[in-house]
Design a protein around this motif. Structure first.
Motif, PDB file in Angstrom:
ATOM      1  N   SER A 100       0.975  -1.124  -0.081  1.00 25.35           N
ATOM      2  CA  SER A 100      -0.018   0.007   0.039  1.00 25.35           C
ATOM      3  C   SER A 100       0.691   1.306   0.013  1.00 25.35           C
ATOM      4  O   SER A 100       0.462   2.390  -0.779  1.00 25.35           O
ATOM      5  CB  SER A 100      -0.818  -0.101   1.149  1.00 25.35           C
ATOM      6  N   VAL A 101       1.948   1.292   0.686  1.00 27.69           N
ATOM      7  CA  VAL A 101       2.902   2.458   0.719  1.00 27.69           C
ATOM      8  C   VAL A 101       3.490   2.614  -0.663  1.00 27.69           C
ATOM      9  O   VAL A 101       3.588   3.741  -1.122  1.00 27.69           O
ATOM     10  CB  VAL A 101       4.199   2.275   1.594  1.00 27.69           C
ATOM     11  N   ARG A 102       3.752   1.586  -1.313  1.00 30.43           N
ATOM     12  CA  ARG A 102       4.283   1.417  -2.630  1.00 30.43           C
ATOM     13  C   ARG A 102       3.252   2.030  -3.670  1.00 30.43           C
ATOM     14  O   ARG A 102       3.655   2.721  -4.681  1.00 30.43           O
ATOM     15  CB  ARG A 102       4.752  -0.115  -3.127  1.00 30.43           C
ATOM     16  N   ALA A 103       1.910   1.734  -3.466  1.00 26.29           N
ATOM     17  CA  ALA A 103       1.076   2.219  -4.252  1.00 26.29           C
ATOM     18  C   ALA A 103       0.732   3.672  -4.352  1.00 26.29           C
ATOM     19  O   ALA A 103       0.436   4.311  -5.165  1.00 26.29           O
ATOM     20  CB  ALA A 103      -0.244   1.211  -4.282  1.00 26.29           C
ATOM     21  N   ASP A 104       0.329   3.840  -2.991  1.00 26.60           N
ATOM     22  CA  ASP A 104      -0.318   5.231  -2.624  1.00 26.60           C
ATOM     23  C   ASP A 104       0.779   6.397  -2.668  1.00 26.60           C
ATOM     24  O   ASP A 104       0.461   7.661  -3.021  1.00 26.60           O
ATOM     25  CB  ASP A 104      -1.001   5.306  -1.207  1.00 26.60           C
ATOM     26  N   PHE A 105       2.327   6.023  -2.415  1.00 23.20           N
ATOM     27  CA  PHE A 105       3.150   6.976  -2.483  1.00 23.20           C
ATOM     28  C   PHE A 105       4.115   6.747  -3.531  1.00 23.20           C
ATOM     29  O   PHE A 105       5.315   7.052  -3.573  1.00 23.20           O
ATOM     30  CB  PHE A 105       4.016   7.128  -1.073  1.00 23.20           C
ATOM     31  N   ALA A 106       3.518   6.221  -4.652  1.00 22.62           N
ATOM     32  CA  ALA A 106       4.462   5.843  -5.941  1.00 22.62           C
ATOM     33  C   ALA A 106       5.454   6.972  -6.256  1.00 22.62           C
ATOM     34  O   ALA A 106       6.637   7.016  -6.564  1.00 22.62           O
ATOM     35  CB  ALA A 106       3.910   5.304  -6.906  1.00 22.62           C
ATOM     36  N   PRO A 107       4.938   8.176  -6.509  1.00 23.94           N
ATOM     37  CA  PRO A 107       5.533   9.267  -7.031  1.00 23.94           C
ATOM     38  C   PRO A 107       6.728   9.886  -6.111  1.00 23.94           C
ATOM     39  O   PRO A 107       7.675  10.090  -6.396  1.00 23.94           O
ATOM     40  CB  PRO A 107       4.511  10.491  -7.260  1.00 23.94           C
ATOM     41  N   GLU A 108       6.341   9.727  -4.668  1.00 24.17           N
ATOM     42  CA  GLU A 108       7.222  10.155  -3.797  1.00 24.17           C
ATOM     43  C   GLU A 108       8.735   9.120  -3.876  1.00 24.17           C
ATOM     44  O   GLU A 108       9.713   9.404  -3.607  1.00 24.17           O
ATOM     45  CB  GLU A 108       6.663  10.278  -2.502  1.00 24.17           C
ATOM     46  N   ILE A 109       8.367   7.747  -3.908  1.00 32.18           N
ATOM     47  CA  ILE A 109       9.195   6.719  -4.175  1.00 32.18           C
ATOM     48  C   ILE A 109      10.305   6.976  -5.442  1.00 32.18           C
ATOM     49  O   ILE A 109      11.400   6.738  -5.198  1.00 32.18           O
ATOM     50  CB  ILE A 109       8.650   5.614  -3.852  1.00 32.18           C
ATOM     51  N   TRP A 110       9.637   7.156  -6.385  1.00 33.09           N
ATOM     52  CA  TRP A 110      10.432   7.447  -7.458  1.00 33.09           C
ATOM     53  C   TRP A 110      11.267   8.632  -7.506  1.00 33.09           C
ATOM     54  O   TRP A 110      12.432   8.596  -7.807  1.00 33.09           O
ATOM     55  CB  TRP A 110       9.354   7.681  -8.892  1.00 33.09           C
TER      56      TRP A 110
ATOM     57  N   GLY B 228       2.530  10.131  11.055  1.00 33.86           N
ATOM     58  CA  GLY B 228       1.556  11.185  10.693  1.00 33.86           C
ATOM     59  C   GLY B 228       2.285  11.982   9.685  1.00 33.86           C
ATOM     60  O   GLY B 228       1.825  12.775   8.857  1.00 33.86           O
ATOM     61  N   VAL B 229       3.502  12.010   9.561  1.00 32.72           N
ATOM     62  CA  VAL B 229       4.533  12.783   8.659  1.00 32.72           C
ATOM     63  C   VAL B 229       5.093  12.311   7.447  1.00 32.72           C
ATOM     64  O   VAL B 229       5.946  12.724   6.606  1.00 32.72           O
ATOM     65  CB  VAL B 229       5.693  13.404   9.609  1.00 32.72           C
ATOM     66  N   ILE B 230       4.319  11.108   7.217  1.00 35.23           N
ATOM     67  CA  ILE B 230       4.920  10.318   5.944  1.00 35.23           C
ATOM     68  C   ILE B 230       4.574  10.991   4.602  1.00 35.23           C
ATOM     69  O   ILE B 230       5.594  10.573   3.932  1.00 35.23           O
ATOM     70  CB  ILE B 230       3.864   8.995   5.830  1.00 35.23           C
ATOM     71  N   GLY B 231       3.718  11.931   4.511  1.00 40.06           N
ATOM     72  CA  GLY B 231       3.501  12.516   3.258  1.00 40.06           C
ATOM     73  C   GLY B 231       4.319  13.681   2.970  1.00 40.06           C
ATOM     74  O   GLY B 231       4.639  13.960   1.918  1.00 40.06           O
ATOM     75  N   ARG B 232       5.143  14.116   4.175  1.00 45.38           N
ATOM     76  CA  ARG B 232       6.314  15.187   4.005  1.00 45.38           C
ATOM     77  C   ARG B 232       7.452  14.869   4.391  1.00 45.38           C
ATOM     78  O   ARG B 232       8.484  15.424   4.290  1.00 45.38           O
ATOM     79  CB  ARG B 232       5.866  16.387   4.725  1.00 45.38           C
ATOM     80  N   GLY B 233       7.492  13.668   4.922  1.00 50.90           N
ATOM     81  CA  GLY B 233       8.824  12.936   5.334  1.00 50.90           C
ATOM     82  C   GLY B 233       9.665  12.228   4.497  1.00 50.90           C
ATOM     83  O   GLY B 233       9.168  12.169   3.145  1.00 50.90           O
ATOM     84  N   ASP B 234      10.626  11.322   4.815  1.00 47.86           N
ATOM     85  CA  ASP B 234      11.457  10.650   3.984  1.00 47.86           C
ATOM     86  C   ASP B 234      10.492   9.260   3.598  1.00 47.86           C
ATOM     87  O   ASP B 234      10.763   8.158   4.249  1.00 47.86           O
ATOM     88  CB  ASP B 234      12.695  10.135   4.541  1.00 47.86           C
ATOM     89  N   VAL B 235       9.863   9.412   2.554  1.00 42.15           N
ATOM     90  CA  VAL B 235       8.777   8.086   2.191  1.00 42.15           C
ATOM     91  C   VAL B 235       9.920   7.141   1.816  1.00 42.15           C
ATOM     92  O   VAL B 235       9.547   5.684   2.029  1.00 42.15           O
ATOM     93  CB  VAL B 235       7.620   8.482   1.182  1.00 42.15           C
ATOM     94  N   PHE B 236      10.749   7.370   0.919  1.00 43.95           N
ATOM     95  CA  PHE B 236      11.448   6.368   0.350  1.00 43.95           C
ATOM     96  C   PHE B 236      12.466   5.570   1.427  1.00 43.95           C
ATOM     97  O   PHE B 236      12.352   4.256   1.612  1.00 43.95           O
ATOM     98  CB  PHE B 236      12.616   6.976  -0.559  1.00 43.95           C
ATOM     99  N   GLY B 237      13.120   6.340   2.293  1.00 36.20           N
ATOM    100  CA  GLY B 237      13.791   5.652   3.551  1.00 36.20           C
ATOM    101  C   GLY B 237      12.756   4.730   4.299  1.00 36.20           C
ATOM    102  O   GLY B 237      13.083   3.667   4.701  1.00 36.20           O
ATOM    103  N   LEU B 238      11.611   5.148   4.649  1.00 33.64           N
ATOM    104  CA  LEU B 238      10.765   4.319   5.226  1.00 33.64           C
ATOM    105  C   LEU B 238      10.215   3.100   4.507  1.00 33.64           C
ATOM    106  O   LEU B 238      10.234   1.980   5.156  1.00 33.64           O
ATOM    107  CB  LEU B 238       9.275   5.299   5.476  1.00 33.64           C
ATOM    108  N   PHE B 239       9.959   3.277   3.020  1.00 41.45           N
ATOM    109  CA  PHE B 239       9.820   2.218   2.184  1.00 41.45           C
ATOM    110  C   PHE B 239      10.947   1.102   2.426  1.00 41.45           C
ATOM    111  O   PHE B 239      10.629  -0.146   2.095  1.00 41.45           O
ATOM    112  CB  PHE B 239       9.699   2.580   0.909  1.00 41.45           C
ATOM    113  N   ILE B 240      12.160   1.534   2.190  1.00 43.59           N
ATOM    114  CA  ILE B 240      13.215   0.575   2.172  1.00 43.59           C
ATOM    115  C   ILE B 240      13.448  -0.095   3.773  1.00 43.59           C
ATOM    116  O   ILE B 240      13.493  -1.371   3.443  1.00 43.59           O
ATOM    117  CB  ILE B 240      14.570   1.394   1.972  1.00 43.59           C
ATOM    118  N   THR B 241      13.083   0.663   4.635  1.00 44.04           N
ATOM    119  CA  THR B 241      13.121   0.021   5.973  1.00 44.04           C
ATOM    120  C   THR B 241      12.032  -0.937   5.968  1.00 44.04           C
ATOM    121  O   THR B 241      12.311  -2.201   6.518  1.00 44.04           O
ATOM    122  CB  THR B 241      12.947   1.070   7.108  1.00 44.04           C
ATOM    123  N   MET B 242      10.998  -0.674   5.406  1.00 42.14           N
ATOM    124  CA  MET B 242       9.666  -1.707   5.484  1.00 42.14           C
ATOM    125  C   MET B 242       9.933  -2.793   4.960  1.00 42.14           C
ATOM    126  O   MET B 242       9.748  -4.066   5.181  1.00 42.14           O
ATOM    127  CB  MET B 242       8.471  -1.004   4.856  1.00 42.14           C
TER     128      MET B 242
END
Length: 410
Positions: free
Chosen positions: A223-233, A358-372
């Motif tokens: 879901s993180v990959r799907a909903d925040f794909a632009p940020e991960i790219w 709560g700050v996922i939208g303005r924080g380091d989404v990519f770093g969170l995704f890698i950790t997950m």
């Protein structure tokens, strides 16, 4: 397969296009608007999954078609409200949009389960949401480029899918029920009352809990990959063009369709069930490999490999693992109940992650995704190992009991 694929593909046209926009510059209560929007829809979707545990499991086959059409109509009304209401109150529309959509997958599964070719059919169904996730975001991005506002883009995209969706649902309603050979090869699927649901869960509680735990982790990462794909790219150093989302998901969908659909050739239900656990482990290992090799793979290769690795176990649970568990045990139940239950806890986990971060939208989404991806994969492998041990012992015990009953009867 075409009817199921088309129905769920079009449903995604009402669910995902809004994530193509970043909604930049809008913050409320310390959160960016996109995070609030995603959380609102996911909360509605999660509630829908919990309602589906009862609703999908108990609904007679004759009422599935009108139920799907009604749920879709309510979802489009929610998108219209998203366009009408001012921010941040417009997220109420997304909540209303997610509330009915979570039950549609289980309803569509009801047309496909309990057949000798169920894996092939359900793999086609699951390929629809993998591909649609990228295509509908691409459509959303294209509509924004054409001048449609961020508020009205989701409703405009959803409206474009309504007519084909009605056609595909009409096709679903004409699919014949499983025949005698299907029932003999798998098991008869029937509506489940509360006592039936409790009996099935109690019989295999530990194993089901481990599978659902793995599924929960995969749902959160997916879901993180799907909903925040632009940020991960952007975290990968690239800005994805509108068509890029569709291209990566098309590759992933074809890979998952081939892997999961091939399980149909394994006739022995017990062997297919444990083979499904193996495929789940292989998929998780692909995620780990994708993360470790991301600099060598590049952005497109990373997104594709991680997507394939996540979706193989995610889809295998829906297409083969739950189907073959019912077929092996001949327990009274249906696939919609098991998948709705797994989805309910999976999306609940995603809601918790979004609220906790709560700050996922303005924080380091990519770093969170890698950790997950890394830690989540370790958890998944542990759950799979535990599920293998549990079901190996539990199903062997069932076989011994069955032999004893036959001997006593003789």
């Amino acid at each position: 397969m075409l009817a199921a694929f088309g129905t769920y593909f079009c449903m995604y046209g009402l669910r995902k296009p809004f994530t193509a926009s970043a909604y930049a510059g809008s913050e409320f209560y310390g959160l960016d608007f996109k995070t609030i929007a995603v959380v609102s829809q996911v909360i509605g979707y999660t509630i829908s999954k919990f309602l589906g545990v009862k609703f999908v499991a108990e609904l007679p086959p004759s009422r599935r078609v009108p139920a799907i059409l009604l749920l879709v109509a309510v979802a489009e009304v929610g998108l219209v409200l998203f366009g009408v209401l001012p921010r941040p109150w417009s997220v109420v529309g997304l909540f209303l949009n997610g509330l009915p959509l979570g039950m549609i997958f289980g309803l569509v599964l009801g047309f496909l389960e309990g057949r000798r070719v169920t894996e092939a059919l359900t793999a086609g169904l699951c390929a629809s949401f993998i591909l649609a996730d990228g295509v509908t975001k691409s459509i959303g991005a294209w509509l924004l480029e054409q001048g449609v506002t961020e508020g009205w883009m989701p409703a405009a995209a959803g409206a474009g899918f309504l007519v084909p969706l009605v056609v595909f649902v009409f096709m679903l309603g004409h699919i014949p029920r499983p025949d005698a050979a299907d029932v003999a090869a798998r098991s008869e699927r029937s509506a489940m009352r509360r006592a039936d649901r409790r009996a099935l869960v109690a019989s295999y509680f530990v194993g089901l809990a481990l599978v659902i735990a793995m599924y929960l982790v995969l749902t959160v990462i997916r879901s993180v990959r799907a909903d925040f794909a632009p940020e991960i790219w952007r975290g990968l150093g690239e800005v994805a063009a509108p068509g890029t989302f569709a291209t990566t998901e098309m590759v992933v969908a074809l890979g998952v369709l081939g892997v999961c659909g091939l399980m149909v050739i394994v006739r022995d239900n017990r062997r297919a069930f444990f083979g499904s656990l193996v495929w789940c482990a292989i998929g998780v290992l692909l995620v780990i490999a994708g993360v470790l090799l991301r600099k060598w793979l590049g952005a497109f290769g990373f997104m594709t490999m991680v997507g394939l690795g996540m979706y193989i176990p995610y889809v295998t649970v829906q297409t083969s693992l739950c189907e073959r568990l019912l077929s092996t045990t001949r327990a009274k139940g249906n696939l919609g109940f098991l998948v709705s239950m797994a989805d309910a806890y999976g999306y609940l986990g995603y809601v918790v992650v979004l609220l906790a971060r709560g700050v996922i939208g303005r924080g380091d989404v990519f770093g969170l995704f890698i950790t997950m991806c890394l830690w989540g994969s370790i958890v998944c492998l542990a759950c799979l190992a535990g599920a293998w041990v549990y079901f190996a012992r539990r199903l062997d015990r069932n076989e011994v009991s069955a032999v004893r009953e036959v001997r006593v009867g003789q």
